[in-house]
Scaffold this active site. Structure first.
Site, PDB file in Angstrom:
ATOM      1  N   LYS A 116       0.829  -1.203   0.000  1.00  0.00           N
ATOM      2  CA  LYS A 116       0.000   0.000   0.000  1.00  0.00           C
ATOM      3  C   LYS A 116       0.870   1.262   0.000  1.00  0.00           C
ATOM      4  O   LYS A 116       0.493   2.273  -0.595  1.00  0.00           O
ATOM      5  CB  LYS A 116      -0.921   0.023   1.221  1.00  0.00           C
ATOM      6  N   GLU A 200      -2.479   6.958   7.874  1.00  0.00           N
ATOM      7  CA  GLU A 200      -3.395   7.798   7.102  1.00  0.00           C
ATOM      8  C   GLU A 200      -4.263   8.601   8.033  1.00  0.00           C
ATOM      9  O   GLU A 200      -4.624   8.143   9.122  1.00  0.00           O
ATOM     10  CB  GLU A 200      -4.314   6.916   6.234  1.00  0.00           C
ATOM     11  N   HIS A 235     -14.232  -3.566   8.748  1.00  0.00           N
ATOM     12  CA  HIS A 235     -13.564  -3.114   7.527  1.00  0.00           C
ATOM     13  C   HIS A 235     -13.713  -4.106   6.384  1.00  0.00           C
ATOM     14  O   HIS A 235     -12.923  -4.126   5.457  1.00  0.00           O
ATOM     15  CB  HIS A 235     -12.076  -2.819   7.766  1.00  0.00           C
ATOM     16  N   ARG A 296      -7.141  -7.829  -9.355  1.00  0.00           N
ATOM     17  CA  ARG A 296      -7.852  -9.080  -9.635  1.00  0.00           C
ATOM     18  C   ARG A 296      -9.322  -8.752  -9.817  1.00  0.00           C
ATOM     19  O   ARG A 296      -9.730  -7.602  -9.712  1.00  0.00           O
ATOM     20  CB  ARG A 296      -7.701 -10.017  -8.442  1.00  0.00           C
TER      21      ARG A 296
END
Ligand code: ADP
Ligand code: ADP
Ligand code: MG
Length: 680
Positions: A116, A200, A235, A296
């Site tokens: 990420k 973040e 999540h 994907r």
């Protein structure tokens, strides 16, 4: 185009890929673990190769075994599905080295998006808007802490290699940062083998909006619009829809173009999804930020298929075979609205704890142009702890969101699963919840609607008990008819269940308990007893002090119709031992039949005997006449309703004689033994 492909996956996605391949005339090879030898995907494929033991580590995750299976079967390409090896760049390379096509992006693109933080660096360079935060290489706790302080709380610490909602920590205050960091790194190491993190800004009340992109090897890249996946637990997505409610054409174009830029920046080929987090006013002046790219096909791809009328697996196969994208951006349009609900074996009331067990009954709603069920599981299959506990994906489509929502409510109400706990009732409440129905979406919806979604346990409704009582009566009638057919004398009055006895106003009791563990069990193990008498082709059922006139009719399978006074209901019931799983008006109720055979009441006995509460056959005598027996001593076994029931001594006493020999039929109410009480 390929003539034979191998699907390196299991469950619904393997079945989904096989379906398209078959339609395109491509032969399919399934792979399976020992636990999946009889799985639906194995039966659907043209051939199948055993990989190894149940554990994915020893089967579905072993790249060498899959390359080997391709060589043995002559498969020219591999579709990896999602999960397992689908985002494994080494696997894509191993296939390439063996001259086998990977139905997915180039290994380099998988690698670029695999971390990420590395992905965010690339995206920043490509001018894709990023969530404010820190995604650098320096991982010293002091520096990370200082970065978090600079970003401003709340912040989210994320494992760079994370996925599936794992490896994330929300930090509300600076003082909590270092502990949260340590715990996030521990989880990251144990789940992903890599403790690299990024930080973040935590967006409050955000929407999860993702863009489906597709690129070919000729340099074309398009977006197939957005999906809103804001409804999440831990999540992880629960309900997805397309298009995103409230999305404007302008914002859609901006997000679509940003996603295409993201894909182009890594030389993407095939199907991919660029995930954005958006402030929930994103339709006006709200912002959206890149979160990650999944390289994907996603679980939720069917909603995109439903609104675009495209088959994304077909697109994947064409692109992997070197063909150009079937359509250009300007040829793609959105029609109507689609919703997907993930049907899981899990207990929503217990923190969404996965459930395991055999699916004794699995009756999905009927499929149509509006209702699609993607599944790899059939009735009788087992959900094991080895793999994801998803049972199916239920997808609906209609012209508008409201109409699609109505379809979803109906489809969920028609979904019948017995044998293990599912989230179907939870999903039914979720789609009925005003916040969801009103499209007031953000990732905190489930948490905020807790009271609506997890109602306090209540007593079993009277209707449910009445319907369950009628169910028992109907199945007894049917069993009696079946017994009459097989016995020598079908006209024996003992087989006449239409009034039990020849005298017309017999009364009997049928009892149920709500099991303690059931959500409805506020009344715990309370016994609800219905008093039933038969009169003029109908039953008069007295329950909780009121009498209701009832009739019933068995329909196909385990469905039946019930008339209660002036109302008519349709229900289904599945019997598992003394358990009755009742489906009524979209809700599921579990009751325990209070078996009178296990509580033979001495008060019912004439002449000191114990009576048969229903017709049956004596299959074994367990005690000796003349024997002194203690309370609870097994006396004989009666077979009734296809089950064996043990009749036990109701109290201490002497068994004087049996009234029937083993093998003899007995009628309802017949004395079974002569029994003499021993006064205490
Ligand atoms: P995963 O790889 O596990 O899918 P993501 O980065 O896609 O991880 O995040 C998963 C979910 O976590 C998102 O769908 C969103 O609900 C939440 N989330 C991620 N980043 C943020 C953020 N910066 N602020 C608020 N919520 C976030
Ligand atoms: P069919 O031949 O139509 O399938 P069955 O007699 O085999 O009919 O029963 C069908 C279903 O009825 C089974 O799934 C069983 O679980 C259910 N059932 C419901 N109530 C009862 C009951 N009281 N006793 C036995 N089976 C019941
Ligand atoms: Mg994600």
């Amino acid at each position: 185009m390929f003539t034979k492909i191998l699907i390196a996956n299991r469950g619904e996605i393997a079945c989904r890929v096989i379906k398209t391949a078959r339609r395109m005339g491509i032969r399919t090879v399934a792979v399976y673990s020992e636990a999946d030898a009889n799985a639906r995907h194995v039966r659907l494929a043209d051939e199948a190769v055993l990989l190894g033991p149940a554990a994915a580590r020893e089967s579905y995750l072993v790249a060498d075994k899959i390359v080997d299976a391709c060589k043995r079967t002559g498969a020219q390409a591999v579709h990896p599905g999602y999960g397992f090896l689908s985002e494994n760049a080494d696997f894509a390379e191993a296939l390439a080295a063996a001259g086998i096509a990977f139905i997915g992006p180039p290994a380099a693109a998988i690698r670029a998006m695999g971390s990420k933080s590395a992905a965010k660096k690339l995206m920043g360079a490509a001018n894709v808007p990023l969530t404010p935060g820190y995604h650098g290489d320096d991982q010293s706790p002091a520096l990370l802490h200082a970065e978090a302080d600079a970003i401003g709380y709340p912040v989210l610490i994320k494992a760079a290699a994370g996925g599936g909602g794992k490896g994330m920590r929300l930090v509300e205050r600076s003082a909590d940062f270092l502990d949260a960091l340590a715990s996030c790194q521990r989880e990251a190491i144990s789940s992903f083998g890599d403790d690299h993190v990024l930080i973040e800004k935590y967006i409050t009340r955000p929407r999860h909006i993702e863009i489906q992109v597709f690129a070919d090897t000729q340099g074309n890249c398009v977006y197939l619009f957005e999906r809103d996946c804001s409804v999440q637990r831990r999540h992880q997505k629960v309900l997805e829809e397309a298009p995103a409610p409230g999305m404007t054409p302008e914002r859609r174009r901006q997000m679509g173009e940003a996603a295409v830029a993201a894909a182009r920046a890594v030389g993407y080929v095939g199907a991919g999804t660029v995930e954005f987090i958006a402030t929930n006013t994103y339709d006006k002046d709200g912002s959206f930020y890149f979160m990650e790219m999944n390289t994907r096909l996603q679980v939720e791809h069917p909603v995109t298929e439903m609104i675009t009328g495209q088959d994304l697996v077909e697109w994947q196969l064409r692109v992997a075979a070197g063909e150009p994208l079937p359509l250009r951006q300007g040829q793609l349009e959105i029609r109507g609205h689609a919703l997907e609900a993930r049907i899981y074996a899990e207990d929503a009331g217990k923190g969404f704890l996965p459930a395991t067990g055999r699916l004794i009954r699995l009756a999905p709603p009927a499929e149509s142009l509006n209702v699609r069920v993607d599944t790899g599981i059939e009735e009788g299959d087992e959900i094991t702890p080895h793999y994801d506990p998803m049972i199916a994906k239920l997808i609906v489509w209609d012209a508008s969101r409201d109409a699609a929502l109505a379809r979803m409510r109906k489809a969920l109400a028609d979904y019948r699963v017995a044998g293990l706990t599912t989230n179907i009732d939870f999903l039914s409440r979720l789609v009925a919840c005003p916040a969801f129905a009103g499209a007031d979406l953000d990732t905190g919806l489930i948490e905020r609607q807790k009271e609506f979604l997890f109602p306090a346990p209540q007593a079993v409704p009277r209707d449910v008990l009445l319907v369950a009582t009628v169910g028992e009566l109907l199945w007894e009638q049917r069993a009696a008819k079946a017994a009459a057919k097989t016995s020598g004398d079908p006209w024996s009055p003992w087989h006449a269940r239409d009034g039990w006895r020849m005298n017309l106003t017999a009364t009997r009791r049928i009892g149920f308990r709500a099991p303690k563990e059931a959500a409805l069990a506020e009344d715990g193990e309370t016994l609800h007893e219905a008093e039933v008498s038969y009169r003029d082709e109908q039953w008069a059922i007295t329950l909780h002090g009121r009498t209701t006139q009832a009739r019933g009719q068995k329909l196909d399978g385990d469905r039946f119709a019930v008339e209660l006074d002036d109302r008519r209901l349709i229900a289904s019931v599945v019997a598992v031992d003394d358990k009755r799983i009742l489906f009524l008006q979209g809700a599921t109720y579990t009751l325990l039949r209070d078996d009178p055979l296990h509580r033979v009441d001495a008060g019912d006995s004439h002449n000191g005997g114990l009576t048969a509460p229903m017709p049956g056959k004596v299959v074994a005598l367990l005690a000796q006449p003349g024997q002194q027996v203690a309370k609870g001593t097994p006396l004989l076994i009666l077979e009734a309703m296809k089950m064996e029931h043990t009749i036990t001594a109701p109290a201490a006493g002497i068994l004087k004689a049996f009234c029937y020999a083993a093998g003899e039929q007995v009628a309802d109410g017949a004395a079974l033994v002569e029994f003499e009480w021993t006064p205490s």
